[in-house]
Design a protein around this motif. Structure first.
Motif, PDB file in Angstrom:
ATOM      1  N   ALA A 252      12.553   5.863   2.308  1.00 11.03           N
ATOM      2  CA  ALA A 252      13.918   6.357   2.528  1.00 11.03           C
ATOM      3  C   ALA A 252      13.961   7.883   2.622  1.00 11.03           C
ATOM      4  O   ALA A 252      14.618   8.446   3.500  1.00 11.03           O
ATOM      5  N   LEU A 253      13.248   8.556   1.733  1.00 18.38           N
ATOM      6  CA  LEU A 253      13.207  10.021   1.779  1.00 18.38           C
ATOM      7  C   LEU A 253      12.518  10.504   3.051  1.00 18.38           C
ATOM      8  O   LEU A 253      12.907  11.526   3.633  1.00 18.38           O
ATOM      9  N   GLY A 254      11.490   9.753   3.484  1.00 15.58           N
ATOM     10  CA  GLY A 254      10.832  10.093   4.737  1.00 15.58           C
ATOM     11  C   GLY A 254      11.772   9.987   5.922  1.00 15.58           C
ATOM     12  O   GLY A 254      11.767  10.840   6.822  1.00 15.58           O
ATOM     13  N   VAL A 255      12.620   8.945   5.914  1.00 16.99           N
ATOM     14  CA  VAL A 255      13.612   8.762   6.981  1.00 16.99           C
ATOM     15  C   VAL A 255      14.619   9.915   6.985  1.00 16.99           C
ATOM     16  O   VAL A 255      14.956  10.471   8.037  1.00 16.99           O
ATOM     17  N   ILE A 256      15.083  10.299   5.800  1.00 12.75           N
ATOM     18  CA  ILE A 256      16.053  11.390   5.682  1.00 12.75           C
ATOM     19  C   ILE A 256      15.465  12.708   6.172  1.00 12.75           C
ATOM     20  O   ILE A 256      16.127  13.493   6.866  1.00 12.75           O
TER      21      ILE A 256
ATOM     22  N   THR B 240       5.556   6.641   7.819  1.00 13.25           N
ATOM     23  CA  THR B 240       6.105   6.099   6.570  1.00 13.25           C
ATOM     24  C   THR B 240       5.054   6.047   5.461  1.00 13.25           C
ATOM     25  O   THR B 240       5.377   6.213   4.289  1.00 13.25           O
ATOM     26  N   LEU B 241       3.791   5.812   5.847  1.00 14.39           N
ATOM     27  CA  LEU B 241       2.716   5.764   4.845  1.00 14.39           C
ATOM     28  C   LEU B 241       2.570   7.110   4.156  1.00 14.39           C
ATOM     29  O   LEU B 241       2.389   7.178   2.932  1.00 14.39           O
ATOM     30  N   LEU B 242       2.646   8.185   4.933  1.00 14.48           N
ATOM     31  CA  LEU B 242       2.530   9.529   4.370  1.00 14.48           C
ATOM     32  C   LEU B 242       3.654   9.804   3.384  1.00 14.48           C
ATOM     33  O   LEU B 242       3.417  10.313   2.282  1.00 14.48           O
ATOM     34  N   SER B 243       4.887   9.466   3.759  1.00 15.94           N
ATOM     35  CA  SER B 243       6.025   9.704   2.863  1.00 15.94           C
ATOM     36  C   SER B 243       5.922   8.855   1.607  1.00 15.94           C
ATOM     37  O   SER B 243       6.273   9.295   0.506  1.00 15.94           O
ATOM     38  N   MET B 244       5.406   7.621   1.739  1.00 17.11           N
ATOM     39  CA  MET B 244       5.222   6.753   0.577  1.00 17.11           C
ATOM     40  C   MET B 244       4.191   7.337  -0.389  1.00 17.11           C
ATOM     41  O   MET B 244       4.405   7.348  -1.606  1.00 17.11           O
ATOM     42  N   ILE B 245       3.069   7.809   0.152  1.00 20.84           N
ATOM     43  CA  ILE B 245       2.003   8.339  -0.702  1.00 20.84           C
ATOM     44  C   ILE B 245       2.453   9.614  -1.411  1.00 20.84           C
ATOM     45  O   ILE B 245       2.238   9.762  -2.619  1.00 20.84           O
ATOM     46  N   VAL B 246       3.084  10.523  -0.665  1.00 21.62           N
ATOM     47  CA  VAL B 246       3.543  11.787  -1.267  1.00 21.62           C
ATOM     48  C   VAL B 246       4.554  11.512  -2.364  1.00 21.62           C
ATOM     49  O   VAL B 246       4.446  12.040  -3.486  1.00 21.62           O
ATOM     50  N   PHE B 247       5.543  10.669  -2.069  1.00 26.54           N
ATOM     51  CA  PHE B 247       6.544  10.361  -3.090  1.00 26.54           C
ATOM     52  C   PHE B 247       5.917   9.602  -4.251  1.00 26.54           C
ATOM     53  O   PHE B 247       6.254   9.840  -5.420  1.00 26.54           O
ATOM     54  N   GLY B 248       4.983   8.675  -3.945  1.00 31.40           N
ATOM     55  CA  GLY B 248       4.338   7.895  -4.993  1.00 31.40           C
ATOM     56  C   GLY B 248       3.586   8.766  -5.977  1.00 31.40           C
ATOM     57  O   GLY B 248       3.640   8.540  -7.191  1.00 31.40           O
TER      58      GLY B 248
ATOM     59  N   VAL C 109      -1.877   6.448  -5.032  1.00 28.01           N
ATOM     60  CA  VAL C 109      -2.400   6.425  -3.665  1.00 28.01           C
ATOM     61  C   VAL C 109      -2.840   5.016  -3.273  1.00 28.01           C
ATOM     62  O   VAL C 109      -2.514   4.526  -2.186  1.00 28.01           O
ATOM     63  N   VAL C 110      -3.566   4.337  -4.155  1.00 26.35           N
ATOM     64  CA  VAL C 110      -4.055   2.985  -3.862  1.00 26.35           C
ATOM     65  C   VAL C 110      -2.895   2.004  -3.704  1.00 26.35           C
ATOM     66  O   VAL C 110      -2.880   1.189  -2.763  1.00 26.35           O
ATOM     67  N   VAL C 111      -1.920   2.083  -4.589  1.00 28.60           N
ATOM     68  CA  VAL C 111      -0.768   1.178  -4.520  1.00 28.60           C
ATOM     69  C   VAL C 111      -0.005   1.383  -3.214  1.00 28.60           C
ATOM     70  O   VAL C 111       0.309   0.424  -2.500  1.00 28.60           O
ATOM     71  N   MET C 112       0.302   2.627  -2.880  1.00 27.67           N
ATOM     72  CA  MET C 112       1.064   2.914  -1.660  1.00 27.67           C
ATOM     73  C   MET C 112       0.265   2.564  -0.407  1.00 27.67           C
ATOM     74  O   MET C 112       0.824   2.075   0.575  1.00 27.67           O
ATOM     75  N   LEU C 113      -1.025   2.802  -0.445  1.00 31.13           N
ATOM     76  CA  LEU C 113      -1.888   2.494   0.699  1.00 31.13           C
ATOM     77  C   LEU C 113      -1.963   0.993   0.945  1.00 31.13           C
ATOM     78  O   LEU C 113      -2.038   0.541   2.087  1.00 31.13           O
ATOM     79  N   SER C 114      -1.901   0.214  -0.133  1.00 33.89           N
ATOM     80  CA  SER C 114      -2.120  -1.234  -0.035  1.00 33.89           C
ATOM     81  C   SER C 114      -0.854  -2.028   0.233  1.00 33.89           C
ATOM     82  O   SER C 114      -0.932  -3.171   0.703  1.00 33.89           O
ATOM     83  N   ILE C 115       0.299  -1.453  -0.056  1.00 40.61           N
ATOM     84  CA  ILE C 115       1.558  -2.204   0.011  1.00 40.61           C
ATOM     85  C   ILE C 115       1.808  -2.804   1.383  1.00 40.61           C
ATOM     86  O   ILE C 115       2.247  -3.950   1.507  1.00 40.61           O
ATOM     87  N   GLN C 116       1.527  -2.037   2.441  1.00 35.58           N
ATOM     88  CA  GLN C 116       1.833  -2.526   3.788  1.00 35.58           C
ATOM     89  C   GLN C 116       1.031  -3.771   4.154  1.00 35.58           C
ATOM     90  O   GLN C 116       1.431  -4.542   5.030  1.00 35.58           O
TER      91      GLN C 116
END
Length: 265
Positions: free
Chosen positions: A49-53, A59-67, A180-187
């Motif tokens: 969501a923050l990546g979209v804003i 989206t992976l980059l925004s997920m990892i940074v926020f994570g 990093v591992v959690v966000m990388l694996s979620i997709q």
């Protein structure tokens, strides 16, 4: 079934990602951080969501940074607060997921991210497999270098400090790696079940392990076995791969639980 390119990619991904879960899971279980990894998974939507804003296309980059930021903040509050750790993590988990869902639902675009709930390992590409290989190597190096220190910290943090262990630094590196591992694996694995895949193999191994060496070995074997069997069964039964892997891992857990009870008698 492995005549298909997507099944070949999925199998390679499974053989890379499940050892990561097996290795990381032992450290998570030892340090009693199962809820921590669950909270990280739930925060993924907020990262998107923050990546979209902010207009971030990846989206992976925004997920990892926020994570990573979320993990460091949660870890800092966990060490400073007098409130129960489970309570803090539950609050952060609920708040993080709710904020993300609220933002994504504003424009009616939430349907685009439904696939993150259960993941899709069959969609993985060769380029993404290279990223998984890199993650596997990093986790392996971290485990080799820092496991003894993490194990000492899980027993007694104060005692670990007296032994010259950099408790705060290793703790921070561990939560960053976990994020990093959690966000990388979620997709590929899915937000709803990633925590189960991290915890179940380690919990199963703990039921039957005789020492620390067999504990890690069994965790990796059980994780890889669950992933491989789950992939094959999902193909023939027409079931999503992520949930099928969790079902297999759960059955193995119950089997090891029965074996551990017989061993105690």
């Amino acid at each position: 079934m492995f005549e298909y390119q997507f099944m070949q990619n999925a199998l390679i991904a499974i053989l890379l990602i499940t050892p990561i879960f097996g290795i990381l899971g032992t450290m998570i279980v030892n340090n009693k951080m199962a809820f921590f990894s669950d909270a990280l998974g739930h925060s993924a939507f907020t990262g998107i969501a923050l990546g979209v804003i902010l207009g971030v296309q990846n989206t992976l980059l925004s997920m990892i940074v926020f994570g990573v930021i979320f993990a460091l903040l949660l870890n800092w509050i966990r060490t400073k607060s007098v409130v129960s750790m489970d309570t803090i993590i539950s609050v952060f988990s609920s708040f993080g997921m709710a904020i993300g869902l609220a933002i994504l639902s504003l424009g009616g675009n939430f349907a685009k991210y439904n696939s993150l709930l259960i993941g899709d390992i069959l969609s993985i590409t060769r380029q993404e497999i290279i990223g998984l290989l890199l993650a596997f190597l990093i986790v392996l190096i971290f485990w080799y270098v820092c496991f003894n220190q993490l194990h000492a910290m899980s027993i007694n943090r104060s005692l670990a400090k007296t032994k010259g262990i950099y408790v705060e630094l290793i703790d921070q590196l561990f939560v960053i790696l976990m994020a990093v591992v959690v966000m990388l694996s979620i997709q590929w694995v899915g937000l709803l079940i990633i925590n189960a895949l991290l915890i179940l193999p380690a919990a199963s191994a703990r039921n039957i392990a005789y020492n620390m060496r067999t504990y890690h070995l069994y965790s990796i074997i059980i994780s890889m076995l669950s992933g491989s069997i789950g992939l094959v069964l999902s193909y023939y039964l027409g079931i999503a791969t992520g949930p099928m892997i969790v079902i297999v891992a759960s059955l193995i857990f119950f089997l090891t639980l029965l074996l551990s009870k017989k061993k105690r008698r």
